[in-house]
Design an enzyme around this catalytic site. Structure first.
Site, PDB file in Angstrom:
ATOM      1  N   ASN A 110      41.749  38.895  44.933  1.00 26.29           N
ATOM      2  CA  ASN A 110      42.290  38.073  43.841  1.00 26.29           C
ATOM      3  C   ASN A 110      41.162  37.273  43.206  1.00 26.29           C
ATOM      4  O   ASN A 110      40.162  36.967  43.862  1.00 26.29           O
ATOM      5  CB  ASN A 110      43.335  37.103  44.416  1.00 26.29           C
ATOM      6  N   HIS A 112      40.405  33.637  41.237  1.00 27.57           N
ATOM      7  CA  HIS A 112      40.995  32.312  41.047  1.00 27.57           C
ATOM      8  C   HIS A 112      40.034  31.461  40.206  1.00 27.57           C
ATOM      9  O   HIS A 112      38.831  31.411  40.492  1.00 27.57           O
ATOM     10  CB  HIS A 112      41.233  31.640  42.407  1.00 27.57           C
TER      11      HIS A 112
HETATM   12  C1  GRF Z   1      42.412  34.123  35.083  1.00 33.69           C
HETATM   13  O1  GRF Z   1      41.947  32.850  34.776  1.00 33.69           O
HETATM   14  C2  GRF Z   1      42.465  34.330  36.577  1.00 33.69           C
HETATM   15  O2  GRF Z   1      41.469  33.658  37.255  1.00 33.69           O
HETATM   16  C3  GRF Z   1      43.800  33.760  36.937  1.00 33.69           C
HETATM   17  O3  GRF Z   1      44.652  34.135  35.869  1.00 33.69           O
HETATM   18  C4  GRF Z   1      43.875  34.312  34.685  1.00 33.69           C
HETATM   19  C5  GRF Z   1      44.154  35.682  34.193  1.00 33.69           C
HETATM   20  O4  GRF Z   1      43.521  35.933  32.961  1.00 33.69           O
HETATM   21  N1  GRF Z   1      44.220  34.226  38.237  1.00 33.69           N
HETATM   22  P1  GRF Z   1      43.453  37.406  32.397  1.00 33.69           P
HETATM   23  O5  GRF Z   1      44.900  37.924  32.316  1.00 33.69           O
HETATM   24  O6  GRF Z   1      42.619  38.230  33.315  1.00 33.69           O
HETATM   25  O7  GRF Z   1      42.856  37.272  31.035  1.00 33.69           O
END
Ligand code: GRF
Length: 206
Positions: A110, A112
């Site tokens: 994942n 974050h």
């Molecule tokens: C990102 O900031 C990621 O870290 C978080 O959700 C957001 C997703 O953005 N878990 P995207 O859909 O990849 O543009």
């Protein structure tokens, strides 16, 4: 070594998904994106993946009501049908139960938008500013049953500027995300980093 078959799970715009797809086009990249799966039929990322010629599918969580395990069994079946070996969560806005997480132990990662273990959960940029943090950044980690808590694979930090707002920080952190997620996936897919006994182990690769 054959490329690892990867599914990316999304719920929204999918900019990290796009970064992973772009990286996977390199001949020597150790992973191929075999599937993009969304729990929301309206996720913008689905069209972006489709335009790249990547197989997409929707497992709509609302169809399962409160039956989380039913939803996850449907996810599991879809992933098995496509012979998926690694799963990347990229803005996937569903908490996963220990049942699912254990099935993918060491093969589920994942991203974050904070320097874990600081600022687990949502609204990380506003919270970093509110607390007067000096540094902020992004983390890619193995997923364990406890949210935003697994062993860290890659982390990159930035220095918060006095002029930063939650929006400017989000944009600066997103640039980091798009760099470190492809790197972390390459490390895991190539076997250079693995999760053993709840910690990251790095292997020397000749
Ligand atoms: C990102 O900031 C990621 O870290 C978080 O959700 C957001 C997703 O953005 N878990 P995207 O859909 O990849 O543009």
């Amino acid at each position: 070594m054959p490329k690892k078959r990867v599914a990316i799970l999304i719920s929204g715009r999918g900019s990290n998904m796009v970064a992973l797809i772009a990286a996977s086009k390199a001949q020597d990249y150790p992973a191929e994106i075999a599937l993009v799966l969304s729990n929301r039929p309206d996720a913008a990322g689905l069209a972006r993946a489709g335009a790249e010629g990547i197989a997409t599918t929707v497992v709509d969580h609302t169809a399962f009501g409160k039956d989380r395990e039913g939803f996850e069994r449907a996810l599991q079946t879809t992933l098995e049908e496509r012979a998926i070996e690694l799963v990347c969560l990229a803005g996937f806005m569903r908490l996963l139960t220990p049942w699912f997480v254990r099935r993918w132990e060491g093969r589920l990662i994942n991203i974050h938008p904070a320097l874990l273990p600081a600022f687990k959960g949502l609204d990380t940029h506003a919270r970093a500013l509110a607390e007067g943090a000096t540094f902020h950044g992004a983390t890619v980690h193995f997923v364990v049953p406890e949210m935003d808590s697994g062993p860290i694979i890659v982390q990159e930090r930035l220095q918060i500027r006095p002029t930063d707002t939650a929006d400017t920080l989000a944009a600066r952190v997103l640039e980091i995300e798009h760099r470190i997620y492809p790197l972390a996936l390459a490390l895991v897919a190539s076997g250079r980093v693995e999760m053993i006994d709840g910690a990251c182990r790095c292997r020397e690769v000749p």
